[in-house]
Design a protein around this motif. Structure first.
Motif: not given
Length: 590
Positions: A4-21, A26-32
């Motif tokens: 459950x902790x790992x799943x919550x971390x994944x949700x927070x990571x996805x939301x952070x990546x979306x905000x950073x992009x 154009x200065x943000x690049x993600x290949x994984x």
């Protein structure tokens, strides 16, 4: 780490990546899904012999482990292709790298995402080392106000920190040139700064429709060196999303200032706006008055931009405040006009004016008394409480939505409480504990911090008003303290522990849970901690802390107990924010 902790971390990571992009485009690049790079450039000082370039380009490469953000920060690498005047490549020096490591370590807090803070800290470090000023400030390459305040005595801060003074002199000029990210909303600024004992406050506001919009506005503001050098940039935003209030705040080192600013937006029903208040510390401590300055500065801009309705606030004129008419008396105080009270709410205050006619608090309290009733399923009788509030900088002395939801749960489950012993942590106005006492609890111990005696005094006043002094005890308790007085409270043995919005300041999450865990261990096996909190940010989590202290939680659906406001009657009407309150029942794993 559990699933459950790992799943919550994944949700927070996805939301952070979306905000950073959204912020860096154009200065943000993600290949994984767990790796990305952010590229940015810093203008180079042409007089610096270590570089021949007009600008320095650097890439921050990040990898997010499964343990981020609950336990450890991202892994990172700095990639450069810098060359000196002879064309010889050079990279980030060991000294500079150690400074970056220290800044990144300081910016990471377990349970909160941090990459945006990392990027801004890195920009500041590089600009201080290699960059040139953008022309908006005559003092080139001066360290940030935060660094100055942390390394110099107060007198030195007062002498060296001139950004605020420059703003006061240039109030009507273009003091804030900035780089706007794509799709960033238009940003308005205070027409004049608020100056209080050499501290300068300037507000910035923009219309928003989402959290991403708020992040864009903050990112744009921080491209301006004056704003970035402010001692604090306090943020609060609020939007209405299909009838649900979404909101968040950030203190930026000014503890609890963001929450107070957000509370002002909530009281004013200001939707669809982000407001940022920049403070440049002038070397003289303001005490609680700084919170009044922050909110007044923000309110003035929000009124001028039409986000909230302007109220009259000059001496000798009526002052409209939440439906109550107040007028100045001959001795300079403000008294309630009883003919204009609304819904039984009354206020008193004491204010004076300075030489410029601005209101200055004299220390007398501003109070309100609410009559709150919770209806219960027949044949049970309603539970009614008279609750005292103080409109004071301490946020423990007025009613928050989380306390109402917890009190409603207690009222609905009144049959659980006769003859029980109850501890309330961070009681504030003490509404949940008072309702439990009305429902037959044998003893309710109401606790809050000793550093805010007005909170404890106000709670005791409500105890007396409701005739519950024989059942309720009011005593100080600091979370995370385990000295003899604290253990005398925590180890007394309880059937229920209550806490409304104890998960408000992330820095206090672990201290609060440590106290809860101790209390439950010393109580009967069936004892539980019932808590409510308002969802202010997806970045705030206590899942990893509950695992550390051997606790498990169950989410309670508010439909089970009328937690959406059904059957509640309260003078002045229900506050907004009820929809974002969550109720948990927490118990020991064993």
């Amino acid at each position: 780490m559990n699933p459950s902790e790992e799943a919550e971390n994944r949700v927070l990571q996805e939301e952070e990546i979306l905000a950073l992009s959204s912020i860096y485009d154009a200065d943000f690049t993600s290949d994984s899904p767990d790796s990305f790079t952010i590229r940015f450039r810093v203008p180079a000082d042409p007089s610096d012999a270590t570089t021949a370039a007009k600008e320095l380009e650097i890439v921050l490469a990040c990898h997010l482990p499964t343990t981020y953000p609950s336990r450890e920060p991202p892994y990172y690498e700095l990639v450069t292709d810098w060359r000196n005047g002879a064309g010889i490549p050079f990279g980030v020096s060991d000294v500079l790298r150690r400074g970056v490591d220290d800044a990144f370590t300081a910016a990471f807090v377990e349970g909160e995402v941090c990459v945006f803070e990392w990027v801004e800290a890195l920009k500041m470090i590089l600009e201080t080392r290699y960059g040139i000023d953008d022309g908006t400030n005559a003092e080139a390459r001066r360290p940030s106000s935060e660094a100055v305040a942390a390394t110099k005595p107060t007198a030195a801060v007062a002498e060296d920190d001139h950004d605020g003074e420059d703003l006061a002199a240039d109030a009507h000029g273009n003091a804030f040139p900035m780089t706007l990210p794509p799709n960033c909303p238009p940003i308005a600024h205070s027409s004049e700064p608020l100056v209080e004992r050499k501290s300068v406050f300037v507000a910035h506001a923009a219309p928003i429709a989402s959290a991403a919009d708020a992040a864009l506005v903050v990112a744009a503001l921080l491209t301006n060196k004056r704003i970035r050098r402010a001692t604090h940039n306090i943020v609060a935003w609020r939007v209405l999303d299909h009838g649900i209030v979404r909101q968040d705040c950030a203190d930026d080192g000014e503890t609890a200032a963001g929450g107070r600013l957000l509370h002002m937006l909530d009281l004013a029903k200001a939707d669809g706006v982000v407001v940022v208040v920049s403070r440049w510390y002038g070397g003289i401590q303001l005490g609680p008055a700084r919170f009044k300055c922050i909110n007044n500065c923000a309110r003035k801009l929000l009124e001028s931009e039409g986000y909230i309705t302007a109220g009259e606030g000059k001496k000798g004129r009526n002052i409209a405040a939440r439906g109550v008419s107040r007028s100045a008396t001959d001795d300079g105080t403000l008294s309630t006009d009883s003919d204009h009270d609304v819904d039984g709410v009354s206020y008193t205050t004491s204010e004076e004016t300075d030489s410029d006619g601005n209101e200055v608090a004299t220390g007398a309290t501003t109070g309100t008394t609410r009559h709150i009733t919770f209806l219960r399923p027949p044949p049970a009788v309603p539970v009614s409480i008279m609750l005292h509030e103080l409109l004071d900088p301490a946020y423990g002395v007025y009613l928050w939505p989380s306390a109402l939801v917890l009190a409603a749960w207690i009222s609905y489950n009144a049959q659980l409480f006769p003859t029980t012993r109850i501890l309330e942590l961070g009681c504030g106005t003490a509404l949940p504990g008072l309702v439990a006492a009305q429902c037959g609890a044998a003893q309710v111990v109401l606790t809050d911090t000793a550093t805010a005696p007005q909170v404890l005094a106000n709670a005791f006043r409500s105890v007396q008003t409701n005739g519950l002094a024989s059942r309720c005890v009011v005593t100080p308790l600091a979370w995370g303290d385990f000295d003899a007085p604290a253990l005398a409270v925590l180890d007394a043995g309880y059937d229920f522990v209550f806490g409304a919005d104890v998960f408000y300041e992330p820095a206090m999450f672990e201290s609060a849970l440590a106290s809860v865990a101790r209390c439950l261990r010393k109580s009967a096996p069936g004892a539980v901690f019932v808590t409510t909190y308002q969802e202010r940010s997806c970045r705030r989590s206590v899942a990893h802390l509950m695992d550390r202290y051997g606790l498990v939680a169950r989410l309670v659906n508010k439909n089970e107990f009328g937690g959406w406001g059904e059957g509640w009657n309260m003078d002045g009407g229900l506050p907004s924010g009820i929809s974002s309150v969550v109720l948990l029942v927490i118990r020991r794993k064993d």
